[in-house]
Design a protein around this motif. Structure first.
Motif, short mmCIF file in Angstrom:
data_model
loop_
_atom_site.label_atom_id
_atom_site.label_comp_id
_atom_site.label_asym_id
_atom_site.label_seq_id
_atom_site.Cartn_x
_atom_site.Cartn_y
_atom_site.Cartn_z
N GLY A 70 0.83 -1.21 0.00
CA GLY A 70 0.00 0.00 0.00
C GLY A 70 0.86 1.26 0.00
N GLU A 114 0.63 -0.30 3.92
CA GLU A 114 -0.39 -1.32 4.15
C GLU A 114 0.02 -2.61 3.47
N TYR A 147 -1.93 -5.11 1.73
CA TYR A 147 -3.19 -5.59 1.15
C TYR A 147 -3.08 -7.03 0.67
N ASP A 161 -11.19 -5.87 -0.64
CA ASP A 161 -10.63 -4.63 -1.21
C ASP A 161 -10.97 -4.45 -2.68
#
Lengths: 436, 273
Positions: free
Chosen positions: B47, B51, B53, B214
């Motif tokens: 990210g 992050e 993900y 997501d």
């Protein structure tokens, strides 16, 4: 230790101490003022490197032992817990496991150095023999240490190696059961291996003390293999250990540590085997059981004997060959009949030595392979299978050369070889044209 | 220079590595892939603000697909919130306080006890709990899987040669068995599995099998890659700390080596040797 001591205590306390326990004098004479040949090359730095690695192994090992649980149902998970939950446990575990490998790289280079420059010859026979004792202790320690994580390769490696003892006639079975503490590798084996794995490094440290003592009586050998001259001219052959060799060894140690750190931090598991991340399972034998890489040459020698020799069956023959490959090092000082130490002045034997190193590496290669695998393919049989030169045969050939080097080549070469002319002294070698 | 010898020592070690890892089964060797965590600088962060993900998606695939048969014994919920974990959040230095982790843990029912009456009971999970195993014991796992034992996945990436490359190849390597392959009932063909016959049916078999939180498109390749990255993390959760400390250590030793080398030149400057 060789020559009169030059230590002079400077303060009241050190004078007082020197009259009672001259320990500062011992350190001064051994590691500061100690006269060292001025022509030592980087191959002589591995002694210092080995001392550093013995300390790394002992310190990291003591910390690991604080968290490790020597129980057959908890050992594997306790090692994972060290890697996952103990502060910096991942680093300490990686240093210890890779440290063993780097310890062996250094000891092999140290031994090849000794073989090339004739470090085992008079007056250093005891020094050499103590080195072989250290090497044996290292092998025992490393083998038992590899069992402790209780992965598949730990368990089955222990099974294969302890079963070798069973090949001994009459007493084999009894000794094997005594080693196991039962009728198979199990809890009792794991617990005693842990105990011995903790003990032996301190035995090694003790023998290292003797090794250094035996080194400091005749002093270091050197690349030209000449003795340091007696009297004042000897001063021109040598330099004090400190600062000349502390700084040179120090540099080599740091460079070696950089290679070590690359493994510890960036490829911590490449020297290990994937199967050792599977918990030991006595009911499931791995497809290939291989020892750690530093035992592979001896594993190849063990498997090279596939035939009965008179009353000795193939299995016992292999075990005897494997132990013989190490035992022969003990008598090496009396097998080499040449009085010339350094291979630099032995034009023929030098080539045999280079082939000996290649043979050792080749044996390691054979040890990693299945004996029926092919080194190279020569064609196909009637059913279309590839046929060619088997690793078994390659290993047998190299095993033959390994023993021939000690039992035939070195004894004969000392008699028939005409050595090259040697310089008059270490000083002459340094100042003269011989700088290789 | 004599330095060459020392470098040669390092290369010798590398050469032996190659020999040691040359021991493989007879299965098809997996293709070498470039992973998000490959190389000395590779991390799991994808990210803009660090992050992770892909780790989060991989966790979702594990939970929704793998977890019905495979345990993950060595991973606790708090691990999900620790540094470099899927839900690492610097606001929660103690992962037990991480709200996402607490929520994930609470979705599981954990056996606990005995209580004061001597009874075992179930309660919602807390971050200190470990992922519960799908089967109570090995026999139950085998009975439910035609005699085969689904291995624990905590160390699977380190416990297979070729690591992540192998896991990805295996997950995407199912196909028609070639002529003459003997497959028993309950066995499937996978060219990357030793012997070819594997008792696990293709676990990831169609696009959209998982609906990613997501919004990433859940192709078979994407799901296989995500779960492989998650399992690589599970095998080696301190990889990021290891690499970043390694860089510092090497930098330190490099500067130290230069200084000691200069000292060596200085000390030996006026000595013939």
């Amino acid at each position: 230790m060789s020559g009169p001591s030059t230590y002079e205590p400077k303060s009241g306390f050190t004078r007082w101490l020197d009259d009672r326990l001259p320990i500062i004098r011992l350190g001064w004479d051994s590691f500061v003022d100690f006269p060292t040949p001025r022509n030592l090359n980087y191959w002589w730095t591995f002694g210092g490197i080995l001392a550093v690695f013995l300390m790394i192994q002992i310190i990291s090992g003591i910390i690991l032992a604080m968290h490790y649980v020597p129980h057959e149902s908890m050992a594997f998970d306790s090692v994972e817990r060290i890697r996952r939950d103990v502060n910096f446990g991942w680093m300490i575990q990686s240093m210890h496991a890779n440290g063993a490998a780097f310890f062996f790289v250094a000891v092999y280079l140290h031994m090849f150095r000794g073989l090339y420059y004739g470090s085992y010859k008079a007056p250093r026979e005891i020094l050499w023999i103590l080195g072989v004792v250290i090497y044996l202790l290292m092998m025992a320690t490393a083998f038992m240490g590899y069992v402790l994580p209780w992965g598949q390769m730990s368990y089955w490696g222990a099974m294969v190696i302890t079963n070798l003892i069973g090949a001994l006639p009459f007493v084999g079975d009894a000794i094997r059961e005594w080693l196991w503490g039962g009728f198979s590798v199990g809890q009792a084996t794991l617990n005693r291996f842990f105990s011995l794995h903790y003990l032996l490094p301190f035995v090694i440290a003790g023998v290292v003390g003797l090794h250094i003592w035996a080194l400091h009586v005749p002093g270091n050998g050197n690349p030209v293999g000449l003795d340091v001259r007696k009297g004042d001219s000897g001063k021109k052959d040598t330099l004090p250990f400190h600062p000349y060799y502390t700084v040179k060894d120090g540099f080599a140690i740091i460079v070696y540590l950089m290679v070590f750190a690359t493994f510890v931090f960036f490829m911590p598991n490449v020297l290990g085997h994937a199967d050792n991340f599977i918990e030991a399972n006595p009911l499931s034998t791995p497809a290939h059981i291989v020892p750690e890489w530093y035992f592979l040459p001896f594993y190849a020698i063990l498997r090279a004997v596939t035939f009965d020799i008179g009353p000795i069956d193939a299995k016992l023959g292999g075990v005897l060959a494997m132990f013989g490959a190490i035992a022969i090092l003990f008598v090496l000082p009396w097998l080499d009949t040449s009085r010339v130490r350094s291979m630099r002045y032995r034009p023929l034997t030098r080539w045999f030595f280079i082939f000996f190193v290649l043979a050792c590496l080749g044996l390691g290669w054979c040890g990693a392979k299945n004996p029926d695998d092919l080194v190279f393919v020569m064609g196909h049989d009637a059913e279309g299978h590839e046929v060619g030169f088997k690793f078994l045969w390659f290993g047998q050939l190299l095993t033959l050369y390994y023993f021939a080097y000690f039992l035939v080549i070195l004894p004969i070469m000392g008699i028939i070889e005409k050595p090259k002319e040697r310089p008059a002294s270490i000083e002459a070698a340094v100042l003269g044209t011989d700088k290789s | 220079m004599k330095m060459v010898h020392i470098i040669a020592a390092g290369l010798a070690a590398l050469g032996l590595t190659a020999t040691a890892s040359a021991l493989e089964g007879d299965a098809h060797a997996p293709e070498k892939r470039e992973w998000i965590f490959s190389g000395p600088f590779g991390t799991y962060a994808d990210g803009d603000h660090g992050e992770r993900y892909q780790l989060q998606r991989g966790l979702q695939v594990y939970q929704e697909v793998c977890a019905s048969c495979h345990s993950l014994d060595l991973i606790s919920f708090r691990n999900l919130g620790q540094a470099a974990g899927p839900f690492w959040d610097e606001r929660f230095e103690n992962p037990n306080d991480n709200t996402v982790v607490m929520q994930i843990a609470a979705n599981y029912q954990i056996w606990d006890g005995p209580n004061d009456d001597g009874d075992m009971f179930q309660r919602p999970g807390i971050p200190a709990d470990y992922f519960p195993a799908p089967f109570e014991n090995e026999q139950m796992a085998r009975a439910a899987n035609a005699g085969a034992l689904p291995p624990d996945l905590s160390l699977i990436v380190k416990a297979r040669s070729h690591g992540a490359d192998y896991i990805y190849a295996l997950l995407t390597g199912y196909g028609e068995a070639p002529e003459g392959t003997d497959l028993s009932p309950g066995q499937y063909y996978n060219e990357y599995f030793t012997g070819g016959a594997i008792a696990m049916a293709a676990p990831i078999s169609f696009d959209g099998q998982v609906e990613y939180a997501d919004g990433t498109e859940a192709t078979v390749e994407q799901m296989a890659e995500d779960v492989t990255v998650f399992l690589a993390w599970a095998s080696d959760p301190h990889m990021e700390a290891r690499k970043s400390m390694g860089l510092m250590v090497l930098l330190y030793l490099f500067v130290f080596a230069i200084l000691v080398y200069l000292a060596y030149r200085q000390v030996w400057a006026n000595v013939e040797h």
